[in-house]
Design a protein around this motif. Structure first.
Motif, PDB file in Angstrom:
ATOM      1  N   GLN A 341      48.111  38.744  57.976  1.00 16.56           N
ATOM      2  CA  GLN A 341      47.687  38.014  56.448  1.00 16.56           C
ATOM      3  C   GLN A 341      46.117  38.062  56.495  1.00 16.56           C
ATOM      4  N   PRO A 342      45.563  37.760  55.289  1.00 15.61           N
ATOM      5  CA  PRO A 342      44.063  37.287  55.195  1.00 15.61           C
ATOM      6  C   PRO A 342      43.937  36.173  56.086  1.00 15.61           C
ATOM      7  N   GLY A 343      42.814  36.281  56.981  1.00 13.42           N
ATOM      8  CA  GLY A 343      42.597  35.084  57.600  1.00 13.42           C
ATOM      9  C   GLY A 343      43.045  35.148  59.193  1.00 13.42           C
ATOM     10  N   ASP A 344      43.969  36.216  59.428  1.00 14.54           N
ATOM     11  CA  ASP A 344      44.520  36.540  60.824  1.00 14.54           C
ATOM     12  C   ASP A 344      43.416  37.311  61.416  1.00 14.54           C
ATOM     13  N   SER A 345      43.333  37.345  62.814  1.00 15.91           N
ATOM     14  CA  SER A 345      42.298  38.121  63.304  1.00 15.91           C
ATOM     15  C   SER A 345      42.547  39.553  63.457  1.00 15.91           C
ATOM     16  N   SER A 346      43.895  39.943  63.375  1.00 15.71           N
ATOM     17  CA  SER A 346      44.052  41.455  63.165  1.00 15.71           C
ATOM     18  C   SER A 346      44.207  42.030  61.629  1.00 15.71           C
ATOM     19  N   TYR A 347      43.758  41.067  60.814  1.00 17.91           N
ATOM     20  CA  TYR A 347      44.245  41.650  59.421  1.00 17.91           C
ATOM     21  C   TYR A 347      43.235  42.617  59.070  1.00 17.91           C
ATOM     22  N   ASP A 348      42.030  42.503  59.305  1.00 19.92           N
ATOM     23  CA  ASP A 348      41.010  43.780  58.641  1.00 19.92           C
ATOM     24  C   ASP A 348      41.275  45.067  59.341  1.00 19.92           C
ATOM     25  N   ALA A 349      41.366  45.131  60.720  1.00 19.71           N
ATOM     26  CA  ALA A 349      41.922  46.215  61.344  1.00 19.71           C
ATOM     27  C   ALA A 349      43.082  46.999  60.888  1.00 19.71           C
ATOM     28  N   HIS A 350      44.316  45.950  60.822  1.00 16.15           N
ATOM     29  CA  HIS A 350      45.357  46.455  60.118  1.00 16.15           C
ATOM     30  C   HIS A 350      45.312  47.096  58.765  1.00 16.15           C
ATOM     31  N   ALA A 351      44.729  46.197  57.906  1.00  8.93           N
ATOM     32  CA  ALA A 351      44.466  46.666  56.551  1.00  8.93           C
ATOM     33  C   ALA A 351      44.085  48.183  56.269  1.00  8.93           C
ATOM     34  N   GLN A 352      43.096  48.002  57.445  1.00  9.61           N
ATOM     35  CA  GLN A 352      42.258  49.737  57.343  1.00  9.61           C
ATOM     36  C   GLN A 352      42.874  50.716  57.782  1.00  9.61           C
ATOM     37  N   GLU A 353      43.744  50.473  58.810  1.00 10.75           N
ATOM     38  CA  GLU A 353      44.763  51.555  59.402  1.00 10.75           C
ATOM     39  C   GLU A 353      45.979  51.797  58.397  1.00 10.75           C
ATOM     40  N   THR A 354      46.508  50.868  57.729  1.00  9.89           N
ATOM     41  CA  THR A 354      47.505  51.296  56.586  1.00  9.89           C
ATOM     42  C   THR A 354      46.951  51.837  55.326  1.00  9.89           C
ATOM     43  N   TRP A 355      45.668  51.608  55.206  1.00  5.68           N
ATOM     44  CA  TRP A 355      45.197  52.138  54.043  1.00  5.68           C
ATOM     45  C   TRP A 355      44.792  53.457  54.283  1.00  5.68           C
ATOM     46  N   PHE A 356      44.501  53.882  55.554  1.00  6.66           N
ATOM     47  CA  PHE A 356      44.271  55.053  55.820  1.00  6.66           C
ATOM     48  C   PHE A 356      45.420  56.092  55.948  1.00  6.66           C
ATOM     49  N   LEU A 357      46.545  55.248  56.441  1.00 10.33           N
ATOM     50  CA  LEU A 357      47.784  56.310  56.189  1.00 10.33           C
ATOM     51  C   LEU A 357      48.174  56.552  54.808  1.00 10.33           C
ATOM     52  N   ARG A 358      47.913  55.556  53.869  1.00  7.21           N
ATOM     53  CA  ARG A 358      48.616  55.855  52.628  1.00  7.21           C
ATOM     54  C   ARG A 358      47.591  56.947  52.246  1.00  7.21           C
ATOM     55  N   ALA A 359      46.160  56.522  52.103  1.00  7.63           N
ATOM     56  CA  ALA A 359      45.352  57.604  51.769  1.00  7.63           C
ATOM     57  C   ALA A 359      45.499  58.972  52.307  1.00  7.63           C
ATOM     58  N   THR A 360      45.763  59.071  53.631  1.00  8.47           N
ATOM     59  CA  THR A 360      46.222  60.312  54.153  1.00  8.47           C
ATOM     60  C   THR A 360      47.596  61.332  53.538  1.00  8.47           C
ATOM     61  N   LEU A 361      48.524  60.212  53.120  1.00 10.91           N
ATOM     62  CA  LEU A 361      49.684  60.616  52.338  1.00 10.91           C
ATOM     63  C   LEU A 361      49.221  61.394  51.218  1.00 10.91           C
ATOM     64  N   PHE A 362      48.283  60.589  50.409  1.00 10.31           N
ATOM     65  CA  PHE A 362      47.869  60.929  49.065  1.00 10.31           C
ATOM     66  C   PHE A 362      47.303  62.191  48.901  1.00 10.31           C
ATOM     67  N   GLN A 363      46.125  62.227  49.969  1.00  8.93           N
ATOM     68  CA  GLN A 363      45.252  63.375  49.850  1.00  8.93           C
ATOM     69  C   GLN A 363      46.022  64.611  50.525  1.00  8.93           C
ATOM     70  N   ASN A 364      46.871  64.537  51.257  1.00 11.25           N
ATOM     71  CA  ASN A 364      47.636  65.574  51.821  1.00 11.25           C
ATOM     72  C   ASN A 364      48.527  66.179  50.748  1.00 11.25           C
ATOM     73  N   ALA A 365      49.074  65.155  50.270  1.00 11.41           N
ATOM     74  CA  ALA A 365      50.121  65.695  48.991  1.00 11.41           C
ATOM     75  C   ALA A 365      49.298  66.608  47.789  1.00 11.41           C
ATOM     76  N   GLU A 366      47.979  65.967  47.476  1.00 15.82           N
ATOM     77  CA  GLU A 366      47.317  66.615  46.538  1.00 15.82           C
ATOM     78  C   GLU A 366      46.761  68.112  47.205  1.00 15.82           C
ATOM     79  N   ARG A 367      46.409  68.003  48.447  1.00 18.11           N
ATOM     80  CA  ARG A 367      46.077  69.146  48.855  1.00 18.11           C
ATOM     81  C   ARG A 367      47.000  70.245  49.081  1.00 18.11           C
ATOM     82  N   ALA A 368      48.292  69.938  49.616  1.00 16.09           N
ATOM     83  CA  ALA A 368      49.407  71.033  49.790  1.00 16.09           C
ATOM     84  C   ALA A 368      49.846  71.263  48.431  1.00 16.09           C
TER      85      ALA A 368
END
Length: 497
Positions: A341-368
């Motif tokens: 959660q916001p304020g946890d030491s792992s929050y920023d890195a985790h949010a960036q990773e999961t955002w990247f995963l969802r962005a990959t799904l969206f971009q790959n779906a559009e490309r395919a």
């Protein structure tokens, strides 16, 4: 009894085994191939195709497996604290405990808390949560409970078409008859109420329908139901006294604009009291199909609503006497549903990773989607969620006829694809495409939950193969037509002596 040959195996499984062995034998022959490597897109496992595991989950599990890491200061503090709490929830503070239950009490409570938060305060209770060795295992337990009778008294389950590729085999193994209802492709694979009534009426006399299976977000279609559609299905199930089996394993993978996941339970509890207290609803979620895609940890859960307590006890007994869910998988469920959660030491890195995963799904779906719709004879509805596109393929008549010659009707297309592109596919005994690109009439199911560079290579090989196939058949038709014209010309000329 030990099975000693393929002839003793379920025919569907035997077909899969033989086809897969055929492809693998070809790869081992050492014949000259046009590509240096083989791309295996025979499953929906993103990790196999290059997607990296979520760091937070792996770090916590690493400590749970090796508690000495609790003192490792290079690991984030919130990671170590979470691991400590999870270990304390295990007997002997060890993931190696001899576990035999339908779920750790702590994890079941945490799942209930997640569902309550997801559904904006609609309460969930740990006594209604059952953890299983994957969502399919939970579905099998429920379907076996529903199964009874033979012939026209056999249990029937209304199932969507297209449906998850594992569902027909699961129902067959449980001794249940699948009653198909068609999703409306032109309406982005919508569930149509008239089609549900049609399927139900045609099943009368053939079986006794006891349940309806829904996949939302859709597998393999990628559709996402809105509230109105969900409410219609609930009213239909209530009127026909059907148990609602709702596969919601892709609920965290909705990415289309102006689309959101709404659970069946939330809609049910917004309806009148008569529905809230009577409709039997079982929803499924999985660690394998979410963005974390931890397929190998084998964990999922189901929430059971409005079912008789004695049946609930029997479900618990069946899960306890079957293969118990690995403790590590259960802990991973906690981590997936309760991220930093916001304020946890792992929050920023985790949010960036999961955002990247969802962005990959969206971009790959559009490309395919663009590549597939640009191919001749192919059309594809855009996906709203999940990890699949489900294109429709219109093959020339001669290709379909060629594929239907002999006993291995399903192998021709995928086997030629393998030989020409070195792309490994998996094909069940059906005319619907699974993954890439099992023979389906009339379409493909294209996995896009994959790393970008892998996807580009897959799309490139697929496009080249498809264009060569279509062009070759067009040339064959032109040659045949030319020969026919030549024959007619010769016959029309006078005989020269």
């Amino acid at each position: 009894k030990t099975m000693t040959s393929l002839k003793d195996i379920n025919p569907r499984v035997r077909t899969i085994t033989v086809s897969s062995q055929t492809e693998r034998c070809y790869l081992l022959q050492g014949a000259k191939k046009s590509f240096k490597d083989t791309i295996d897109v025979s499953s929906g496992d993103p990790h196999r195709t290059g997607i990296k595991p979520v760091t937070f989950i792996r770090q916590v599990l690493a400590i749970c497996l090796y508690p000495q890491l609790l003192n490792e200061e290079s690991l984030p503090l919130d990671v170590r604290l979470r691991a400590q709490r999870l270990l304390e929830s295990c007997d002997g503070e060890s993931v190696g405990e001899d576990f035999l239950s339908s779920g750790l009490r702590h994890v079941r409570q945490r799942i209930a808390e997640f569902i309550t938060r997801r559904d904006a305060g609609v309460p969930a209770y740990s006594k209604n949560i059952f953890i299983s060795c994957g969502a399919q295992k939970a579905q099998m337990v429920i379907v076996k409970l529903l199964s009874r009778g033979e012939g026209h008294l056999q249990t029937g389950v209304l199932t969507p078409l297209p449906c998850p590729h594992t569902l027909p085999m699961l129902l067959e193994e449980a001794g249940v008859k699948a009653v198909s209802y068609l999703l409306e492709e032109e309406r982005q694979w919508a569930v149509d109420l008239k089609e549900l009534h049609r399927a139900l009426s045609t099943s009368r006399g053939c079986c006794v329908p006891r349940a309806i299976y829904i996949s939302n977000p859709g597998n393999p279609t990628g559709h996402v139901q809105d509230r109105k559609s969900i409410q219609e299905v609930i009213e239909f199930a209530a009127a026909e006294k059907l148990v609602l089996l709702v596969d919601e394993v892709y609920q965290d993978s909705v990415y289309a604009q102006n689309q959101e996941f709404v659970s069946y339970k939330k809609v049910l509890f917004e309806m009148d009291k008569v529905f809230r207290e009577s409709v039997e609803l079982i929803s499924f979620h999985s660690l394998s199909c979410a963005c974390v895609a931890e397929c190998g940890l084998r964990a999922g859960y189901m929430e059971i609503i409005n079912m008789d307590p004695e049946v609930m006890n029997f479900v618990d007994t069946m899960l306890c006497t079957d293969i118990s869910t690995p403790v590590t998988g259960q802990l991973a469920l906690d981590l997936m549903l309760h991220p930093p959660q916001p304020g946890d030491s792992s929050y920023d890195a985790h949010a960036q990773e999961t955002w990247f995963l969802r962005a990959t799904l969206f971009q790959n779906a559009e490309r395919a989607l663009k590549v597939l719709n640009d191919l001749p004879g192919v059309r594809c509805q855009p996906a709203m969620g999940g990890i699949y596109l489900y294109p429709c393929l219109h093959l020339p008549l001669e290709i379909r006829e060629e594929a239907e010659v002999g006993t291995q009707k399903l192998s021709l297309f995928s086997f030629h694809l393998l030989k020409q592109t070195n792309m490994m596919t998996w094909h069940p005994k059906t005319f619907w495409f699974f993954c890439l690109p099992v023979f389906r009439r009339p379409g493909w199911k294209q996995m896009f939950g994959t790393a970008r560079n892998t996807l580009e290579e897959v799309l490139s090989r697929l496009s080249s193969f498809h264009l060569r196939l279509i062009n070759r058949k067009a040339q064959d038709r032109a040659l045949v037509a030319s020969n026919r014209r030549s024959c007619k010309t010769i016959r029309s000329e006078p005989l020269m002596i």
